[in-house]
Design a protein around this motif. Structure first.
Motif, mmCIF file in Angstrom:
data_model
loop_
_atom_site.group_PDB
_atom_site.id
_atom_site.type_symbol
_atom_site.label_atom_id
_atom_site.label_comp_id
_atom_site.label_asym_id
_atom_site.label_seq_id
_atom_site.Cartn_x
_atom_site.Cartn_y
_atom_site.Cartn_z
ATOM 1 N N GLN A 216 11.637 22.495 -32.842
ATOM 2 C CA GLN A 216 12.287 21.176 -33.143
ATOM 3 C C GLN A 216 12.454 20.425 -34.066
ATOM 4 O O GLN A 216 11.829 20.922 -35.612
ATOM 5 N N GLU A 245 14.035 20.880 -29.120
ATOM 6 C CA GLU A 245 14.045 19.311 -29.614
ATOM 7 C C GLU A 245 14.669 18.923 -31.082
ATOM 8 O O GLU A 245 14.809 19.494 -32.136
ATOM 9 N N LEU A 280 4.157 19.433 -29.588
ATOM 10 C CA LEU A 280 5.093 20.631 -29.938
ATOM 11 C C LEU A 280 3.544 21.369 -29.829
ATOM 12 O O LEU A 280 3.932 22.801 -29.374
#
Length: 286
Positions: A216, A245, A280
């Protein structure tokens, strides 16, 4: 504040410029030495605002720990929930190029408050730990051996997995210098479950296929220096079919998450990025 001034401060903290050269250029931008001196407190961090969760929080236990690194003894700030009903996922918290400071310790407490075993490692342990003077601390980063430093943090992940409270799952979250290291851990730690990098240097594109962790990435839209590496990194992640992400927060500067840096802190972006970070961790570490 004038974006040119913020960019100059970013250059000072990351190139770095000498204090003398920084103040000379700041005086030119602000119009005078007196104006530069007046602006300076708005740029520099204020650790009086660092504790969103106090060290005396009744729900947390805090320890100063050590573990053996690569030819050195590493120091760390470990915090965890006081009441543990089940084994916990673990998170390595990686500081900026100022070293282990009150803000990063507060980040570790936020992670622990969310239900994880959190360890903020002091990368400057080989030099006796983070000095109080930030200019001195920044200067020490250039003296770190890159491979040994990486090994020291890999051993930090091993330390977390070996703790009796650990469920064996590990993640990391890093900021600035630590964000770059989070990307490096994603490349070099195959057991890592999640890596979160805030405005950190991207890993080399040829190393992307080695990444196993869920990735992420958080960037400030105004952070031109770091953002220059986004397109190639994202292309490599897509080509390799990696789980990632990537978020860019419009109008946010480098260090937008740092609530002790008044001119760069962006509360809206910081809140959203942190919610995404914890989501996450919940998906990968529990």
């Amino acid at each position: 504040m004038n974006q040119e001034i913020i960019n100059l401060f970013d250059e000072y903290t990351h190139v770095p410029l000498s204090r003398e050269e920084f103040m000379k250029r700041l005086a030119k931008l602000t119009g005078s030495t007196a104006a530069a001196i007046a602006v300076l407190p708005l740029l520099e961090v204020n650790y009086a605002k660092a504790a969103t969760i106090g060290e005396d929080d009744d729900d947390l236990v805090i320890e100063s720990i050590t573990y053996e690194g690569d030819g050195t003894t590493m120091r760390g700030y470990l915090t965890k929930p006081k009441t543990i009903a089940t084994k916990l996922g673990s998170v390595l918290v990686i500081h900026e190029n100022r070293g282990l400071n009150p803000h990063i310790k507060d980040i570790a407490r936020r992670v622990a408050k969310a239900g994880y075993l959190a360890l903020a490692v002091d990368a400057l342990s080989p030099f006796g730990g983070t000095p109080a003077n930030e200019d001195e601390a920044r200067g020490l980063f250039g003296k770190l051996d890159a491979q040994k430093n990486l090994n020291n943090f890999l051993k930090g992940l091993d330390y977390l997995r070996a703790r009796s409270e650990s469920n064996g799952k590990t993640g990391c979250v890093g900021f600035c210098w630590g964000g770059g290291l989070a990307n490096q851990l994603a490349v070099n730690a195959p057991q890592l479950n999640a890596a979160v990098a805030y405005y950190g240097r991207q890993a080399d594109t040829q190393d992307v296929p080695k990444i196993k962790a869920a990735l992420q990435l958080h960037y400030g839209g105004l952070d031109e220096r770091v953002n220059a590496g986004i397109p190639a990194y994202e292309a490599a992640l897509k080509d390799a079919g990696k789980k990632y992400e990537l978020y860019v927060y419009d109008g946010a500067n480098h260090a937008f998450n740092n609530d002790t840096a008044p001119t760069r802190y962006n509360p809206e972006a910081a809140k959203l990025a942190w919610e995404r970070t914890l989501r996450l961790f919940k998906e990968t570490l529990v």
